[in-house]
Design an enzyme around this catalytic site. Structure first.
Site, PDB file in Angstrom:
ATOM      1  N   GLN A  75      -2.250   2.620   9.999  1.00 15.41           N
ATOM      2  CA  GLN A  75      -0.954   2.621   9.294  1.00 15.41           C
ATOM      3  C   GLN A  75       0.095   3.429  10.041  1.00 15.41           C
ATOM      4  O   GLN A  75       1.288   3.159   9.932  1.00 15.41           O
ATOM      5  CB  GLN A  75      -1.104   3.200   7.879  1.00 15.41           C
ATOM      6  CG  GLN A  75      -1.866   2.336   6.908  1.00 15.41           C
ATOM      7  CD  GLN A  75      -3.311   2.752   6.813  1.00 15.41           C
ATOM      8  OE1 GLN A  75      -3.912   3.146   7.811  1.00 15.41           O
ATOM      9  NE2 GLN A  75      -3.889   2.658   5.638  1.00 15.41           N
ATOM     10  N   ASP A 130      -1.796  10.945  -2.028  1.00 17.80           N
ATOM     11  CA  ASP A 130      -2.167   9.891  -2.981  1.00 17.80           C
ATOM     12  C   ASP A 130      -2.467  10.466  -4.343  1.00 17.80           C
ATOM     13  O   ASP A 130      -2.432   9.766  -5.351  1.00 17.80           O
ATOM     14  CB  ASP A 130      -3.376   9.109  -2.462  1.00 17.80           C
ATOM     15  CG  ASP A 130      -2.936   8.209  -1.328  1.00 17.80           C
ATOM     16  OD1 ASP A 130      -2.909   8.688  -0.178  1.00 17.80           O
ATOM     17  OD2 ASP A 130      -2.556   7.061  -1.604  1.00 17.80           O
ATOM     18  N   ALA A 148       0.919   5.168  -2.125  1.00 14.57           N
ATOM     19  CA  ALA A 148       0.794   5.494  -3.556  1.00 14.57           C
ATOM     20  C   ALA A 148       1.988   5.028  -4.410  1.00 14.57           C
ATOM     21  O   ALA A 148       1.804   4.294  -5.393  1.00 14.57           O
ATOM     22  CB  ALA A 148       0.548   6.992  -3.703  1.00 14.57           C
ATOM     23  N   ARG A 170      -7.245  -0.348  -6.948  1.00 16.38           N
ATOM     24  CA  ARG A 170      -7.480   0.707  -5.937  1.00 16.38           C
ATOM     25  C   ARG A 170      -7.640   2.023  -6.705  1.00 16.38           C
ATOM     26  O   ARG A 170      -6.805   2.367  -7.539  1.00 16.38           O
ATOM     27  CB  ARG A 170      -6.321   0.804  -4.931  1.00 16.38           C
ATOM     28  CG  ARG A 170      -6.370  -0.301  -3.879  1.00 16.38           C
ATOM     29  CD  ARG A 170      -5.477   0.015  -2.699  1.00 16.38           C
ATOM     30  NE  ARG A 170      -6.066   0.929  -1.749  1.00 16.38           N
ATOM     31  CZ  ARG A 170      -5.380   1.497  -0.745  1.00 16.38           C
ATOM     32  NH1 ARG A 170      -4.094   1.247  -0.594  1.00 16.38           N
ATOM     33  NH2 ARG A 170      -5.975   2.303   0.105  1.00 16.38           N
ATOM     34  N   ARG A 212       0.865  -1.187   0.000  1.00 13.00           N
ATOM     35  CA  ARG A 212       0.000   0.000   0.000  1.00 13.00           C
ATOM     36  C   ARG A 212       0.892   1.224   0.000  1.00 13.00           C
ATOM     37  O   ARG A 212       2.118   1.132   0.102  1.00 13.00           O
ATOM     38  CB  ARG A 212      -1.046  -0.003   1.138  1.00 13.00           C
ATOM     39  CG  ARG A 212      -0.705  -0.722   2.390  1.00 13.00           C
ATOM     40  CD  ARG A 212       0.384  -0.096   3.186  1.00 13.00           C
ATOM     41  NE  ARG A 212       0.121   1.310   3.406  1.00 13.00           N
ATOM     42  CZ  ARG A 212       1.027   2.221   3.662  1.00 13.00           C
ATOM     43  NH1 ARG A 212       2.312   1.874   3.742  1.00 13.00           N
ATOM     44  NH2 ARG A 212       0.721   3.474   3.851  1.00 13.00           N
ATOM     45  N   ASN A 249      -5.268  12.743   0.446  1.00 10.02           N
ATOM     46  CA  ASN A 249      -4.430  11.834   1.258  1.00 10.02           C
ATOM     47  C   ASN A 249      -5.331  11.085   2.234  1.00 10.02           C
ATOM     48  O   ASN A 249      -6.551  11.308   2.283  1.00 10.02           O
ATOM     49  CB  ASN A 249      -3.329  12.635   1.970  1.00 10.02           C
ATOM     50  CG  ASN A 249      -2.268  11.739   2.580  1.00 10.02           C
ATOM     51  OD1 ASN A 249      -1.756  10.836   1.927  1.00 10.02           O
ATOM     52  ND2 ASN A 249      -1.949  11.951   3.848  1.00 10.02           N
ATOM     53  N   LYS A 250      -4.727  10.237   3.025  1.00  7.30           N
ATOM     54  CA  LYS A 250      -5.449   9.391   3.969  1.00  7.30           C
ATOM     55  C   LYS A 250      -6.455  10.186   4.802  1.00  7.30           C
ATOM     56  O   LYS A 250      -6.178  11.298   5.248  1.00  7.30           O
ATOM     57  CB  LYS A 250      -4.433   8.702   4.880  1.00  7.30           C
ATOM     58  CG  LYS A 250      -4.975   7.762   5.928  1.00  7.30           C
ATOM     59  CD  LYS A 250      -5.875   6.689   5.387  1.00  7.30           C
ATOM     60  CE  LYS A 250      -5.250   5.847   4.309  1.00  7.30           C
ATOM     61  NZ  LYS A 250      -6.221   5.039   3.553  1.00  7.30           N
TER      62      LYS A 250
HETATM   63  O1  MRU Z   1      -4.488   3.427   2.188  1.00  6.63           O
HETATM   64  P1  MRU Z   1      -3.004   3.575   2.140  1.00  6.63           P
HETATM   65  O2  MRU Z   1      -2.290   2.991   3.300  1.00  6.63           O
HETATM   66  O3  MRU Z   1      -2.446   3.099   0.809  1.00  6.63           O
HETATM   67  O4  MRU Z   1      -2.782   5.145   2.193  1.00  6.63           O
HETATM   68  C1  MRU Z   1      -1.486   5.678   2.147  1.00  6.63           C
HETATM   69  C2  MRU Z   1      -1.471   7.146   2.276  1.00  6.63           C
HETATM   70  O5  MRU Z   1      -2.471   7.794   2.417  1.00  6.63           O
HETATM   71  C3  MRU Z   1      -0.126   7.793   2.138  1.00  6.63           C
HETATM   72  O6  MRU Z   1      -0.085   8.970   2.877  1.00  6.63           O
HETATM   73  C4  MRU Z   1       0.100   8.135   0.664  1.00  6.63           C
HETATM   74  O7  MRU Z   1      -0.087   7.009  -0.141  1.00  6.63           O
HETATM   75  C5  MRU Z   1       1.435   8.699   0.430  1.00  6.63           C
HETATM   76  S1  MRU Z   1       2.652   7.433   0.401  1.00  6.63           S
HETATM   77  C6  MRU Z   1       4.186   8.059   0.263  1.00  6.63           C
END
Ligand code: MRU
Length: 358
Positions: A201, A242, A55, A90, A53, A252-253
């Site tokens: 995470q 993302d 991006a 995704r 997981r 982002n998350k």
């Molecule tokens: O759902 P995830 O764990 O894939 O989400 C990850 C994030 O939101 C990260 O902040 C984003 O992908 C940046 S990764 C360098």
């Protein structure tokens, strides 16, 4: 970066056995398991279930997924079908479709005898490039940390959300790269790690990787950042992305937006670190970003280790309760102090991004 003192990347190709190796992130932090991906379906499943997981890493996995597709069936029709399935796996992080399109563009001009070699070379290049980009993000972000350190002359407290660490990329991470570089330079840093419900995470991955690199960090519940900022206990925030629109809006998350609002209210600098593969030059209105909604079980159940050391999943909500599990949100550009990219730091705006790219 290191796990138990040994250097790893998050993904690599095993030339001898013709398989892709990944660190299964659904098992961290309690078990460190390296897993083989043998088919493109394995790669799609690893992305869907979040064994990989983040991006940039799902972009790298999709690129190697195409290599696996060619190993199974050396036919461009099969590659095309697999590419569509990979893109569907995704929806929010744009690096996934970016990597698949880049692989397909490269392969479209190649005769079938060369498909595998060209695909493998390009997938490795996508990963090597990400490592270089993330390293440069670190060097650029380091300048901001140094500036704050010269004024404060004491430990810099940095808040981060989710995992935009090396585990989310191929190496270094985006948000964590400036932190790793500051630590290597001897600048004292302490990281506030947002737990990042529902999948944790932050707690499971960011804190884990910072521990392995011996960087002081403290896990906080997602709602704690506000009061820490009010009390002057956060010097800056750095998060990942993302998908960053050309307008500077950052997807982002889930929970990133609320942290940006609190940072804005408390005049805490709020930086977003991202490689150019995360920029969406097409969508202009953030409402058009496809926002992933995930399984309600991620909210209603928690996994942990019991007293006998066994990993267990338990229900924590009332059985009859409904849940809604929205995985990402959007932070408008006006709340972002700057975008830290591989090419430098810019304002979160079209003008800012165009000054570095295009
Ligand atoms: O759902 P995830 O764990 O894939 O989400 C990850 C994030 O939101 C990260 O902040 C984003 O992908 C940046 S990764 C360098």
């Amino acid at each position: 970066m290191k796990i138990e003192g040994k250097e790893y990347r998050t993904i690599w190709f095993d030339e001898e056995n013709k398989v892709v190796k990944i660190i299964d992130q659904t098992k961290l932090p309690h078990q460190f398991i390296i897993k083989d991906l043998k088919t493109v379906k394995n790669a799609i499943n690893a992305i869907k279930t979040m064994e990989v997981r983040g991006a940039p890493l799902i972009g790298g996995t999709a690129a190697f997924g195409i290599v696996l597709a060619i190993l199974e069936n050396n036919d461009l029709g099969f590659v095309k079908k697999s590419s569509e399935e990979l893109i569907q796996s995704r929806p929010t992080a744009i690096n996934l479709q970016w990597a698949v399109h880049r692989m397909n563009n490269k392969l479209s001009l190649v005769n079938s005898d060369d498909l595998l070699n060209v695909a493998l070379k390009e997938a490795k290049e996508i990963c090597d490039e990400d490592v270089k980009f993330c390293e440069n993000i670190g060097l650029n972000g380091l300048k901001v940390i140094e500036e704050i350190y010269h004024k404060k002359k004491d430990t810099i407290n940095i808040l981060t959300h989710c995992n935009a660490g090396w585990l989310a990329t191929i190496n270094w991470g985006t948000a964590t790269s400036p932190i790793y570089h500051a630590h290597k330079k001897g600048i004292p840093v302490h990281i506030w790690v947002d737990e990042t419900r529902p999948r944790n995470q932050g707690a499971n991955l960011t804190s884990y990787e910072l521990n392995e690199e011996e960087i002081p960090n403290t896990i906080i519940a997602d709602n704690t950042g506000g009061i820490l900022m009010q009390r002057g206990e956060v010097d800056m925030c750095i998060v990942g992305s993302d998908r960053t629109l050309s307008t500077g809006d950052v997807c982002n998350k889930i929970g990133t937006y609320l942290k940006a609002l609190a940072a804005h209210d408390n005049k805490v600098p709020f930086y977003v670190a991202l490689p150019s593969s995360t920029i969406d030059w097409d969508i202009k209105d953030f409402k058009e970003i496809p926002i992933e909604e995930r399984n309600s079980e991620e909210l209603s159940h928690l996994e942990g280790v019991d007293e006998n050391g066994n990993v267990k999943k338990v229900l924590i909500y009332p059985k009859k309760s409904k849940t809604k599990n929205v995985a990402f949100d959007v932070t408008p550009a006006k709340y972002v102090t700057g975008l830290i990219t591989e090419k430098g730091i810019c304002e979160a705006s079209t003008q800012g991004l165009k000054s570095l790219f295009k």
